[in-house]
Design a protein around this motif. Structure first.
Motif, PDB file in Angstrom:
ATOM      1  N   TYR A   1      -5.846  10.752   1.961  1.00  0.00           N
ATOM      2  CA  TYR A   1      -7.221  10.593   1.507  1.00  0.00           C
ATOM      3  C   TYR A   1      -7.691  11.950   1.043  1.00  0.00           C
ATOM      4  CZ  TYR A   1      -7.661   5.925   3.441  1.00  0.00           C
ATOM      5  OH  TYR A   1      -7.510   4.589   3.688  1.00  0.00           O
ATOM      6  N   ARG A   2      -8.499  11.970  -0.013  1.00  0.00           N
ATOM      7  CA  ARG A   2      -9.058  13.222  -0.513  1.00  0.00           C
ATOM      8  C   ARG A   2     -10.439  12.966  -1.105  1.00  0.00           C
ATOM      9  NH1 ARG A   2      -5.359  15.031  -5.493  1.00  0.00           N
ATOM     10  NH2 ARG A   2      -3.799  15.013  -3.878  1.00  0.00           N
ATOM     11  N   TYR A   3     -11.242  14.017  -1.154  1.00  0.00           N
ATOM     12  CA  TYR A   3     -12.565  13.927  -1.763  1.00  0.00           C
ATOM     13  C   TYR A   3     -12.451  14.265  -3.242  1.00  0.00           C
ATOM     14  CZ  TYR A   3     -14.756  13.415   2.757  1.00  0.00           C
ATOM     15  OH  TYR A   3     -15.131  12.922   3.989  1.00  0.00           O
ATOM     16  N   ILE A   4     -13.043  13.413  -4.070  1.00  0.00           N
ATOM     17  CA  ILE A   4     -13.047  13.655  -5.516  1.00  0.00           C
ATOM     18  C   ILE A   4     -14.440  13.351  -6.070  1.00  0.00           C
ATOM     19  CG2 ILE A   4     -10.602  13.081  -5.758  1.00  0.00           C
ATOM     20  CD1 ILE A   4     -11.590  10.440  -7.158  1.00  0.00           C
ATOM     21  N   GLU A   5     -14.668  13.787  -7.298  1.00  0.00           N
ATOM     22  CA  GLU A   5     -15.899  13.456  -8.000  1.00  0.00           C
ATOM     23  C   GLU A   5     -15.642  12.267  -8.911  1.00  0.00           C
ATOM     24  OE1 GLU A   5     -17.836  16.717  -9.958  1.00  0.00           O
ATOM     25  OE2 GLU A   5     -17.542  18.019  -8.215  1.00  0.00           O
ATOM     26  N   VAL A   6     -16.599  11.337  -8.903  1.00  0.00           N
ATOM     27  CA  VAL A   6     -16.526  10.141  -9.744  1.00  0.00           C
ATOM     28  C   VAL A   6     -17.867   9.973 -10.447  1.00  0.00           C
ATOM     29  CG1 VAL A   6     -14.815   8.985  -8.276  1.00  0.00           C
ATOM     30  CG2 VAL A   6     -17.248   8.636  -7.825  1.00  0.00           C
ATOM     31  N   GLU A   7     -17.908   9.061 -11.422  1.00  0.00           N
ATOM     32  CA  GLU A   7     -19.159   8.795 -12.142  1.00  0.00           C
ATOM     33  C   GLU A   7     -19.247   7.328 -12.493  1.00  0.00           C
ATOM     34  OE1 GLU A   7     -19.065  11.059 -15.757  1.00  0.00           O
ATOM     35  OE2 GLU A   7     -17.207  10.130 -16.428  1.00  0.00           O
ATOM     36  N   SER A   8     -20.463   6.854 -12.672  1.00  0.00           N
ATOM     37  CA  SER A   8     -20.660   5.467 -13.092  1.00  0.00           C
ATOM     38  C   SER A   8     -20.626   5.402 -14.615  1.00  0.00           C
ATOM     39  CB  SER A   8     -21.998   4.926 -12.567  1.00  0.00           C
ATOM     40  OG  SER A   8     -23.079   5.658 -13.088  1.00  0.00           O
TER      41      SER A   8
ATOM     42  N   THR B   1     -24.387   8.738 -13.304  1.00  0.00           N
ATOM     43  CA  THR B   1     -24.572   9.505 -12.076  1.00  0.00           C
ATOM     44  C   THR B   1     -23.212   9.891 -11.507  1.00  0.00           C
ATOM     45  OG1 THR B   1     -26.661   8.411 -11.552  1.00  0.00           O
ATOM     46  CG2 THR B   1     -25.509   9.444  -9.720  1.00  0.00           C
ATOM     47  N   LYS B   2     -23.114  11.115 -11.035  1.00  0.00           N
ATOM     48  CA  LYS B   2     -21.871  11.596 -10.430  1.00  0.00           C
ATOM     49  C   LYS B   2     -21.994  11.554  -8.907  1.00  0.00           C
ATOM     50  CE  LYS B   2     -20.059  14.467 -14.116  1.00  0.00           C
ATOM     51  NZ  LYS B   2     -20.807  14.034 -15.231  1.00  0.00           N
ATOM     52  N   PHE B   3     -20.881  11.223  -8.265  1.00  0.00           N
ATOM     53  CA  PHE B   3     -20.822  11.116  -6.813  1.00  0.00           C
ATOM     54  C   PHE B   3     -19.583  11.860  -6.317  1.00  0.00           C
ATOM     55  CE2 PHE B   3     -22.483   7.175  -8.592  1.00  0.00           C
ATOM     56  CZ  PHE B   3     -23.652   6.958  -7.877  1.00  0.00           C
ATOM     57  N   ARG B   4     -19.605  12.197  -5.049  1.00  0.00           N
ATOM     58  CA  ARG B   4     -18.412  12.728  -4.380  1.00  0.00           C
ATOM     59  C   ARG B   4     -18.096  11.749  -3.260  1.00  0.00           C
ATOM     60  NH1 ARG B   4     -15.373  17.167  -3.954  1.00  0.00           N
ATOM     61  NH2 ARG B   4     -14.653  17.857  -1.923  1.00  0.00           N
ATOM     62  N   LEU B   5     -16.830  11.273  -3.226  1.00  0.00           N
ATOM     63  CA  LEU B   5     -16.455  10.347  -2.177  1.00  0.00           C
ATOM     64  C   LEU B   5     -14.989  10.495  -1.812  1.00  0.00           C
ATOM     65  CD1 LEU B   5     -16.096   6.651  -3.255  1.00  0.00           C
ATOM     66  CD2 LEU B   5     -16.149   8.451  -4.918  1.00  0.00           C
ATOM     67  N   LYS B   6     -14.647   9.957  -0.640  1.00  0.00           N
ATOM     68  CA  LYS B   6     -13.284  10.033  -0.120  1.00  0.00           C
ATOM     69  C   LYS B   6     -12.508   8.826  -0.612  1.00  0.00           C
ATOM     70  CE  LYS B   6     -11.775   9.539   4.429  1.00  0.00           C
ATOM     71  NZ  LYS B   6     -11.871   9.894   5.857  1.00  0.00           N
ATOM     72  N   VAL B   7     -11.351   9.070  -1.248  1.00  0.00           N
ATOM     73  CA  VAL B   7     -10.541   7.996  -1.815  1.00  0.00           C
ATOM     74  C   VAL B   7      -9.070   8.185  -1.444  1.00  0.00           C
ATOM     75  CG1 VAL B   7     -12.056   7.646  -3.801  1.00  0.00           C
ATOM     76  CG2 VAL B   7     -10.111   9.197  -3.996  1.00  0.00           C
TER      77      VAL B   7
ATOM     78  N   TYR C   1      -9.139   3.792  -3.689  1.00  0.00           N
ATOM     79  CA  TYR C   1      -9.858   2.984  -2.707  1.00  0.00           C
ATOM     80  C   TYR C   1     -10.725   3.860  -1.821  1.00  0.00           C
ATOM     81  CZ  TYR C   1     -10.781   0.261   1.461  1.00  0.00           C
ATOM     82  OH  TYR C   1     -11.408  -0.351   2.516  1.00  0.00           O
ATOM     83  N   SER C   2     -11.968   3.441  -1.652  1.00  0.00           N
ATOM     84  CA  SER C   2     -12.882   4.055  -0.701  1.00  0.00           C
ATOM     85  C   SER C   2     -13.588   2.916   0.034  1.00  0.00           C
ATOM     86  CB  SER C   2     -13.910   4.924  -1.428  1.00  0.00           C
ATOM     87  OG  SER C   2     -14.774   5.542  -0.500  1.00  0.00           O
ATOM     88  N   HIS C   3     -13.551   2.924   1.344  1.00  0.00           N
ATOM     89  CA  HIS C   3     -14.126   1.817   2.123  1.00  0.00           C
ATOM     90  C   HIS C   3     -15.619   1.688   1.837  1.00  0.00           C
ATOM     91  CE1 HIS C   3     -15.393  -0.544   5.629  1.00  0.00           C
ATOM     92  NE2 HIS C   3     -14.158  -1.028   5.568  1.00  0.00           N
ATOM     93  N   HIS C   4     -16.095   0.450   1.790  1.00  0.00           N
ATOM     94  CA  HIS C   4     -17.494   0.191   1.416  1.00  0.00           C
ATOM     95  C   HIS C   4     -18.502   0.785   2.391  1.00  0.00           C
ATOM     96  CE1 HIS C   4     -18.225  -2.955   4.438  1.00  0.00           C
ATOM     97  NE2 HIS C   4     -16.940  -3.247   4.268  1.00  0.00           N
ATOM     98  N   SER C   5     -18.102   1.096   3.614  1.00  0.00           N
ATOM     99  CA  SER C   5     -19.063   1.638   4.582  1.00  0.00           C
ATOM    100  C   SER C   5     -19.011   3.163   4.690  1.00  0.00           C
ATOM    101  CB  SER C   5     -18.805   1.040   5.969  1.00  0.00           C
ATOM    102  OG  SER C   5     -17.581   1.511   6.493  1.00  0.00           O
TER     103      SER C   5
ATOM    104  N   ALA D   1       0.831  -1.200   0.000  1.00  0.00           N
ATOM    105  CA  ALA D   1       0.000   0.000   0.000  1.00  0.00           C
ATOM    106  C   ALA D   1       0.866   1.251   0.000  1.00  0.00           C
ATOM    107  CB  ALA D   1      -0.911   0.003   1.220  1.00  0.00           C
ATOM    108  N   LYS D   2       0.346   2.299  -0.556  1.00  0.00           N
ATOM    109  CA  LYS D   2       1.055   3.585  -0.606  1.00  0.00           C
ATOM    110  C   LYS D   2       0.754   4.331   0.692  1.00  0.00           C
ATOM    111  CE  LYS D   2       0.691   3.742  -5.588  1.00  0.00           C
ATOM    112  NZ  LYS D   2       2.033   3.889  -6.080  1.00  0.00           N
ATOM    113  N   VAL D   3       1.622   4.170   1.687  1.00  0.00           N
ATOM    114  CA  VAL D   3       1.370   4.666   3.038  1.00  0.00           C
ATOM    115  C   VAL D   3       1.286   6.190   3.131  1.00  0.00           C
ATOM    116  CG1 VAL D   3       1.872   3.775   5.340  1.00  0.00           C
ATOM    117  CG2 VAL D   3       3.358   3.147   3.456  1.00  0.00           C
TER     118      VAL D   3
END
Length: 89
Positions: free
Chosen positions: A8-15, A59-65, A78-82, A2-4
């Protein structure tokens, strides 16, 4: 490994739809164009974000990755499933 030191940062993603990708299912999540990551990098995130009965394709989302990798594998986000995410539309 893993890249220690990666933050973590918030970004926009899409399906999006990708048939025959060899991965789980045909609906995947990618970073949106113009963001800090290329659109061709894989995103591991909550499965429900890929549910087309809940969210239409595109659909666009914002999540922590976090940028990471698996030993001998390619980089991915990577963003944890919970973890929560925000639906942007």
């Amino acid at each position: 490994m893993a890249k220690v030191n990666e933050p973590y940062r918030y970004i926009e993603v899409e399906s999006y739809l990708q048939r025959g990708s060899g991965l789980h299912g045909e609906v995947h999540i990618r970073p949106v164009a113009g963001g800090p990551y290329p659109v061709n990098i894989r995103v591991e995130c909550p499965r429900e974000m890929r549910d087309t009965k809940r969210y239409k394709l595109g659909t666009k989302f914002r999540l922590k990755v976090k940028l990471t990798d698996k030993e001998g594998g390619n980089d991915f986000l990577y963003s944890h499933h919970s973890w929560p995410y925000t639906v942007l539309g």
